[in-house]
Design an enzyme around this catalytic site. Structure first.
Site, PDB file in Angstrom:
ATOM      1  CG  ASP A  67     -33.992  35.689 -33.354  1.00 38.43           C
ATOM      2  OD1 ASP A  67     -35.177  35.975 -33.551  1.00 38.43           O
ATOM      3  OD2 ASP A  67     -33.637  34.811 -32.545  1.00 38.43           O
ATOM      4  CG  HIS A 138     -30.858  29.570 -28.412  1.00 42.05           C
ATOM      5  ND1 HIS A 138     -30.806  28.499 -29.284  1.00 42.05           N
ATOM      6  CD2 HIS A 138     -32.121  30.050 -28.521  1.00 42.05           C
ATOM      7  CE1 HIS A 138     -31.986  28.358 -29.867  1.00 42.05           C
ATOM      8  NE2 HIS A 138     -32.799  29.280 -29.426  1.00 42.05           N
TER       9      HIS A 138
HETATM   10  C1  GLP Z   1     -35.710  30.039 -31.508  1.00 38.40           C
HETATM   11  C2  GLP Z   1     -35.642  31.590 -31.496  1.00 38.40           C
HETATM   12  C3  GLP Z   1     -35.636  32.118 -30.098  1.00 38.40           C
HETATM   13  C4  GLP Z   1     -36.684  31.381 -29.299  1.00 38.40           C
HETATM   14  C5  GLP Z   1     -36.226  29.957 -29.080  1.00 38.40           C
HETATM   15  C6  GLP Z   1     -37.228  29.088 -28.361  1.00 38.40           C
HETATM   16  O1  GLP Z   1     -34.629  29.443 -32.107  1.00 38.40           O
HETATM   17  N1  GLP Z   1     -34.536  32.133 -32.202  1.00 38.40           N
HETATM   18  O2  GLP Z   1     -35.866  33.513 -30.115  1.00 38.40           O
HETATM   19  O3  GLP Z   1     -36.857  31.990 -28.052  1.00 38.40           O
HETATM   20  O4  GLP Z   1     -35.793  29.374 -30.267  1.00 38.40           O
HETATM   21  O5  GLP Z   1     -38.268  28.733 -29.208  1.00 38.40           O
HETATM   22  P1  GLP Z   1     -39.582  27.997 -28.744  1.00 38.40           P
HETATM   23  O6  GLP Z   1     -40.385  29.012 -28.017  1.00 38.40           O
HETATM   24  O7  GLP Z   1     -40.244  27.576 -30.028  1.00 38.40           O
HETATM   25  O8  GLP Z   1     -39.177  26.848 -27.895  1.00 38.40           O
END
Ligand code: GLP
Length: 250
Positions: A67, A138
């Site tokens: 993304d 998500h």
């Molecule tokens: C973000 C990204 C995701 C990621 C998620 C978790 O918004 N778009 O790809 O896996 O959130 O992020 P984190 O690892 O910082 O908790």
């Protein structure tokens, strides 16, 4: 789904990085799907160090990221292109032309989404997809909704996602409200999926994803239907999923 339980964040990163490195060593021209966020930082750091030490080479690897924020140039420190360059690409021997992210600055976003789907297809699909998990379940930026969206698409980010990601920006106002994300067809089409999760704050999301129904309200729950998923998570992240479920470790 297989569970690879880790003691803590460092252990989780090592276990995930070992799996990625093992694949790259045995299939040097593989296609990796990659995630951003805080979770994979330690994984990319290990891969960078192993590459510098001559233990693994990315010279024939191609990557497709999940993304990108809308409206941020790749030179913007909060763009996912910038994140990938700094955390992995510039530290390893990967060909710059082999690294792909959706272009969040494209003037025609519908064409950009199609281009990204076609690009992934032209590479032969994803061999191993590294995923993180949002607090709301998500994956990529596939936010909770009424349907699983198959193709690459533009999403409105949930307020909770904007808040969670605002820690990396000077203020929540600067966080883009929209992003472009790979859809469920390419995610589910990946031959193997490595879902990396750490910390007690993600325990509820992990439990909802793997012990509840498969529903677009919890996007990661679709992974229950994938034939080759490994959940690499530390004990804190697994705490709610595994309570009384020793069968999950078989
Ligand atoms: C973000 C990204 C995701 C990621 C998620 C978790 O918004 N778009 O790809 O896996 O959130 O992020 P984190 O690892 O910082 O908790």
């Amino acid at each position: 789904m297989r569970i690879c339980a880790a003691e803590n964040y460092e252990d989780m990163c090592r276990k995930a990085a070992e799996r990625i490195a093992a694949l790259v060593v045995t299939e040097p021209d593989c296609v990796l799907g990659l995630a951003t966020g805080s979770t994979p930082v330690g994984i990319y750091d290990l891969l960078s160090r192993w590459c510098a030490g001559g233990h693994v080479s990315f010279s024939r690897v191609s990557t497709v990221n999940l993304d990108e924020y809308l409206g941020l140039e790749g030179t913007h420190p909060q763009s996912y292109r910038y994140y990938m360059e700094h955390n992995l690409f510039r530290n390893v021997d990967i060909c710059p032309g082999h690294t792909h992210l959706p272009d969040g600055t494209a003037s025609d976003l519908a064409s950009e989404c199609l281009r990204y789907d076609e690009l992934i297809a032209s590479l032969g699909g994803i061999r191993l997809l590294l995923l993180g998990l949002g607090h709301n379940g998500h994956i990529g930026f596939n936010e909770p909704g009424d349907v699983f969206v198959p193709g690459t698409h533009v999403v409105e980010l949930e307020e909770s996602t904007v808040r969670a990601n605002s820690r990396l920006f000077d203020s929540a106002d600067e966080v883009p409200r929209r992003a472009v994300t790979m859809g469920m067809r390419d995610i589910m089409g990946a031959r193997s999926v490595l879902l990396a999760v750490s910390g007690a704050g993600k325990a509820e999301a992990v439990a909802r994803a793997f012990s509840g129904p498969v529903t677009p309200r919890v996007p990661a729950s679709i992974l229950q239907l994938h034939p080759d998923v490994t959940l690499v998570a530390d004990k804190a992240a697994l705490s709610l999923l595994t309570a009384g479920r020793e069968d999950l470790f078989k």
